[in-house]
Design a protein around this motif. Structure first.
Motif, PDB file in Angstrom:
ATOM      1  N   GLN A 145      13.010  -2.152   4.466  1.00  0.00           N
ATOM      2  CA  GLN A 145      11.607  -2.100   4.863  1.00  0.00           C
ATOM      3  C   GLN A 145      10.733  -2.225   3.630  1.00  0.00           C
ATOM      4  O   GLN A 145      11.123  -1.856   2.526  1.00  0.00           O
ATOM      5  CB  GLN A 145      11.294  -0.783   5.587  1.00  0.00           C
ATOM      6  N   ASP A 146       9.501  -2.735   3.833  1.00  0.00           N
ATOM      7  CA  ASP A 146       8.552  -2.840   2.741  1.00  0.00           C
ATOM      8  C   ASP A 146       7.944  -1.461   2.480  1.00  0.00           C
ATOM      9  O   ASP A 146       7.318  -0.867   3.365  1.00  0.00           O
ATOM     10  CB  ASP A 146       7.457  -3.845   3.084  1.00  0.00           C
ATOM     11  N   LEU A 147       8.133  -0.949   1.269  1.00  0.00           N
ATOM     12  CA  LEU A 147       7.720   0.415   0.938  1.00  0.00           C
ATOM     13  C   LEU A 147       6.211   0.574   0.990  1.00  0.00           C
ATOM     14  O   LEU A 147       5.698   1.572   1.514  1.00  0.00           O
ATOM     15  CB  LEU A 147       8.252   0.779  -0.448  1.00  0.00           C
ATOM     16  N   ASP A 148       5.489  -0.392   0.454  1.00  0.00           N
ATOM     17  CA  ASP A 148       4.027  -0.304   0.420  1.00  0.00           C
ATOM     18  C   ASP A 148       3.448  -0.253   1.833  1.00  0.00           C
ATOM     19  O   ASP A 148       2.545   0.539   2.124  1.00  0.00           O
ATOM     20  CB  ASP A 148       3.467  -1.493  -0.352  1.00  0.00           C
ATOM     21  N   ARG A 149       3.982  -1.094   2.701  1.00  0.00           N
ATOM     22  CA  ARG A 149       3.484  -1.103   4.078  1.00  0.00           C
ATOM     23  C   ARG A 149       3.818   0.212   4.787  1.00  0.00           C
ATOM     24  O   ARG A 149       3.015   0.728   5.569  1.00  0.00           O
ATOM     25  CB  ARG A 149       4.096  -2.276   4.838  1.00  0.00           C
ATOM     26  N   GLN A 150       4.977   0.747   4.509  1.00  0.00           N
ATOM     27  CA  GLN A 150       5.396   2.000   5.112  1.00  0.00           C
ATOM     28  C   GLN A 150       4.434   3.135   4.724  1.00  0.00           C
ATOM     29  O   GLN A 150       4.044   3.941   5.569  1.00  0.00           O
ATOM     30  CB  GLN A 150       6.815   2.337   4.638  1.00  0.00           C
ATOM     31  N   ILE A 151       4.057   3.186   3.450  1.00  0.00           N
ATOM     32  CA  ILE A 151       3.138   4.216   2.986  1.00  0.00           C
ATOM     33  C   ILE A 151       1.743   4.006   3.572  1.00  0.00           C
ATOM     34  O   ILE A 151       1.054   4.974   3.925  1.00  0.00           O
ATOM     35  CB  ILE A 151       3.095   4.238   1.447  1.00  0.00           C
ATOM     36  N   SER A 152       1.309   2.765   3.694  1.00  0.00           N
ATOM     37  CA  SER A 152       0.007   2.484   4.310  1.00  0.00           C
ATOM     38  C   SER A 152      -0.020   2.982   5.751  1.00  0.00           C
ATOM     39  O   SER A 152      -1.023   3.574   6.200  1.00  0.00           O
ATOM     40  CB  SER A 152      -0.287   0.980   4.267  1.00  0.00           C
ATOM     41  N   ARG A 153       1.072   2.756   6.469  1.00  0.00           N
ATOM     42  CA  ARG A 153       1.163   3.230   7.854  1.00  0.00           C
ATOM     43  C   ARG A 153       1.172   4.753   7.900  1.00  0.00           C
ATOM     44  O   ARG A 153       0.577   5.370   8.801  1.00  0.00           O
ATOM     45  CB  ARG A 153       2.425   2.665   8.519  1.00  0.00           C
ATOM     46  N   PHE A 154       1.831   5.381   6.950  1.00  0.00           N
ATOM     47  CA  PHE A 154       1.885   6.844   6.891  1.00  0.00           C
ATOM     48  C   PHE A 154       0.482   7.428   6.675  1.00  0.00           C
ATOM     49  O   PHE A 154       0.073   8.363   7.389  1.00  0.00           O
ATOM     50  CB  PHE A 154       2.814   7.276   5.755  1.00  0.00           C
ATOM     51  N   ILE A 155      -0.248   6.880   5.719  1.00  0.00           N
ATOM     52  CA  ILE A 155      -1.591   7.387   5.426  1.00  0.00           C
ATOM     53  C   ILE A 155      -2.526   7.139   6.607  1.00  0.00           C
ATOM     54  O   ILE A 155      -3.309   8.014   6.993  1.00  0.00           O
ATOM     55  CB  ILE A 155      -2.138   6.720   4.148  1.00  0.00           C
TER      56      ILE A 155
END
Length: 296
Positions: free
Chosen positions: A93-103
């Protein structure tokens, strides 16, 4: 050429976010289950012997295909194949996108979605309350960046496409049903991953130090070796988290939030992601210098 392939793949990663489902490794799970059903001697199915026999066919296939493509049409097919394998080996998975979704989930008050993303990132249940919850996610970013990006690049530079594929398959080994059924294979796969992570984790930790607070990062590194080794699942995890949180001055950020009675702890993950991007720039600058020197 290796540097060009890495840059192309990092850029392509940003434009293919909607196609992450193409990066599937179900074939490897099916292949391992088939391999387990074969009537082979124990040494060929258990421990390091079993791992070597299991990984050899896909890695040999990738190596042979690379060699065949390199000698046709001026090596252009070989370059394309190398780029595709590297891109396939990132993530999954793309880490940056995952964190954006989390925030985004936390900003909208969707704690169920945020917790689901945190579980994916940590491969475990996150702490129930802040600031420990957000701190764990930030630490997960620092650890996962090595597994998803930096270590893949390192092994690609060292062994080519087969090296990137080797690392990605090694990260999947402990999660296979076969490993769950065979304790010896599980422990051996963990040992293999520790070996493959040894150098990349330290290079990534050094990049965290350069991209963040160098002095605090060194203090975090020393603190790990002097008394925190038992806190972490692996040596690589401990070094990455202790050095990365030091580079971020995470304890200072938490103290400041607590003093202001802030509830915006979830931005710690975004801060950690910022350190990852700066560290990637450090890697690319160093690789550019190596390329100019003719070392890669």
């Amino acid at each position: 050429m290796s540097l060009s392939i890495i840059l192309i793949c990092l850029l392509a990663e940003r434009f293919l976010l909607e196609h992450q489902d193409l990066r599937q490794f179900n074939w490897f799970s099916d292949y391992s289950n088939w391999f387990e059903r074969q009537e082979l001697p124990n040494w060929m199915q258990q421990g390091f012997g079993g791992i070597i026999i299991l990984l050899l066919p896909p890695l040999l296939a990738a190596t042979l295909l690379q060699q065949l493509l390199n000698v046709s049409l001026f090596g252009i097919p070989g370059t394309i194949f190398a780029a595709l394998v590297l891109l396939y080996s990132f993530g999954p998975q793309d880490l940056d996108r995952q964190i954006s979704r989390f925030i985004e989930a936390r900003e909208q008050g969707d704690e169920e979605q945020a917790t689901s993303i945190a579980k994916e990132l940590l491969h475990d249940e996150p702490p129930p309350h802040d600031p420990s919850y957000s701190q764990a996610v930030a630490e997960g970013v620092l650890e996962q960046a090595n597994s998803r990006i930096f270590a893949v690049i390192f092994w690609f530079l060292l062994l080519g496409p087969s090296g990137a594929l080797l690392y990605r398959l090694a990260t999947l080994l402990p999660k296979l049903q076969t490993a769950n059924r065979q304790l010896d294979l599980f422990h051996s796969s963990k040992q293999l991953l520790a070996i493959l992570d040894w150098i990349p984790a330290r290079l990534t930790a050094f990049a965290y130090a350069v991209a963040g607070s160098f002095e605090d990062a060194l203090y975090g590194w020393r603190s790990y070796h002097e008394g925190r080794m038992d806190e972490f699942e692996s040596n690589a995890s401990g070094i990455l988290i202790c050095t990365g949180t030091g580079a971020l001055r995470l304890s200072t950020l938490l103290d400041a939030d607590n003093a202001e009675q802030s509830s915006r702890h979830h931005y710690l993950a975004e801060t950690a992601m910022g350190l990852v991007w700066r560290s990637l720039v450090v890697w690319l600058v160093l690789l550019s210098l190596f390329a100019l020197a003719g070392w890669i």
